[in-house]
Design a protein around this motif. Structure first.
Motif, PDB file in Angstrom:
ATOM      1  N   VAL A  20       0.830  -1.206   0.000  1.00  0.00           N
ATOM      2  CA  VAL A  20       0.000   0.000   0.000  1.00  0.00           C
ATOM      3  C   VAL A  20       0.864   1.255   0.000  1.00  0.00           C
ATOM      4  N   CYS A  21       2.140   1.071  -0.015  1.00  0.00           N
ATOM      5  CA  CYS A  21       3.108   2.167  -0.020  1.00  0.00           C
ATOM      6  C   CYS A  21       3.878   2.101  -1.331  1.00  0.00           C
ATOM      7  N   ASP A  22       3.959   3.233  -2.047  1.00  0.00           N
ATOM      8  CA  ASP A  22       4.666   3.243  -3.324  1.00  0.00           C
ATOM      9  C   ASP A  22       6.119   2.826  -3.170  1.00  0.00           C
ATOM     10  N   ALA A  24       7.468   0.816  -0.868  1.00  0.00           N
ATOM     11  CA  ALA A  24       7.530  -0.630  -0.638  1.00  0.00           C
ATOM     12  C   ALA A  24       7.306  -1.386  -1.933  1.00  0.00           C
ATOM     13  N   HIS A  25       6.382  -0.923  -2.742  1.00  0.00           N
ATOM     14  CA  HIS A  25       6.104  -1.573  -4.026  1.00  0.00           C
ATOM     15  C   HIS A  25       7.348  -1.571  -4.908  1.00  0.00           C
ATOM     16  N   GLU A  26       8.023  -0.437  -4.956  1.00  0.00           N
ATOM     17  CA  GLU A  26       9.236  -0.331  -5.764  1.00  0.00           C
ATOM     18  C   GLU A  26      10.351  -1.210  -5.211  1.00  0.00           C
ATOM     19  N   GLU A  27      10.512  -1.239  -3.898  1.00  0.00           N
ATOM     20  CA  GLU A  27      11.584  -2.021  -3.280  1.00  0.00           C
ATOM     21  C   GLU A  27      11.366  -3.523  -3.441  1.00  0.00           C
ATOM     22  N   LEU A  28      10.104  -3.961  -3.382  1.00  0.00           N
ATOM     23  CA  LEU A  28       9.817  -5.393  -3.463  1.00  0.00           C
ATOM     24  C   LEU A  28       9.770  -5.909  -4.891  1.00  0.00           C
ATOM     25  N   GLY A  29       9.606  -5.015  -5.851  1.00  0.00           N
ATOM     26  CA  GLY A  29       9.582  -5.430  -7.253  1.00  0.00           C
ATOM     27  C   GLY A  29       8.530  -6.491  -7.513  1.00  0.00           C
ATOM     28  N   GLY A  30       8.930  -7.588  -8.138  1.00  0.00           N
ATOM     29  CA  GLY A  30       8.008  -8.655  -8.508  1.00  0.00           C
ATOM     30  C   GLY A  30       7.466  -9.446  -7.340  1.00  0.00           C
ATOM     31  N   LEU A  31       8.006  -9.265  -6.158  1.00  0.00           N
ATOM     32  CA  LEU A  31       7.524  -9.993  -4.986  1.00  0.00           C
ATOM     33  C   LEU A  31       6.111  -9.552  -4.607  1.00  0.00           C
ATOM     34  N   TRP A  36      -1.864  -1.398  -3.985  1.00  0.00           N
ATOM     35  CA  TRP A  36      -2.979  -0.477  -3.790  1.00  0.00           C
ATOM     36  C   TRP A  36      -2.405   0.849  -3.340  1.00  0.00           C
ATOM     37  N   SER A  37      -2.587   1.869  -4.134  1.00  0.00           N
ATOM     38  CA  SER A  37      -2.119   3.194  -3.760  1.00  0.00           C
ATOM     39  C   SER A  37      -3.180   3.840  -2.864  1.00  0.00           C
ATOM     40  N   VAL A  38      -2.921   3.815  -1.578  1.00  0.00           N
ATOM     41  CA  VAL A  38      -3.839   4.383  -0.586  1.00  0.00           C
ATOM     42  C   VAL A  38      -3.141   5.588   0.037  1.00  0.00           C
ATOM     43  N   GLU A  56     -10.934   2.280   3.500  1.00  0.00           N
ATOM     44  CA  GLU A  56     -10.600   1.951   2.108  1.00  0.00           C
ATOM     45  C   GLU A  56      -9.880   0.607   2.019  1.00  0.00           C
ATOM     46  N   LEU A  57      -8.951   0.361   2.937  1.00  0.00           N
ATOM     47  CA  LEU A  57      -8.268  -0.938   2.947  1.00  0.00           C
ATOM     48  C   LEU A  57      -9.256  -2.060   3.238  1.00  0.00           C
TER      49      LEU A  57
END
Length: 72
Positions: A20-22, A24-31, A36-38, A56-57
């Protein structure tokens, strides 16, 4: 007391990772299978912003859960 741990320390095969954090999404990549952009409630700093993020979550989890259950 519970301390934060890296996702690699708690993730198991077959887990669905939702970020839900941009950052974290970038750091985890394909994992991360789902992102969800909240909006972050911290900058607003008021209870309503946290209630809105939580609602929302909850709504999104409610939509996703039946699909995940059907897929297994």
């Amino acid at each position: 007391m519970v301390h934060p741990r890296h996702v690699s320390d708690v993730r198991h095969d077959g887990d669905l990772v939702v970020t839900v954090c941009d950052l974290a999404h970038e750091e985890l990549g394909g994992l991360a299978a789902v992102h969800w952009s909240v909006p972050d409630p911290v900058p607003a700093g008021n209870p309503d912003s946290f209630d809105t993020a939580l609602a929302e979550l909850g709504r999104r989890v409610g939509l996703l859960a039946p699909r995940v259950a059907d897929a297994s």
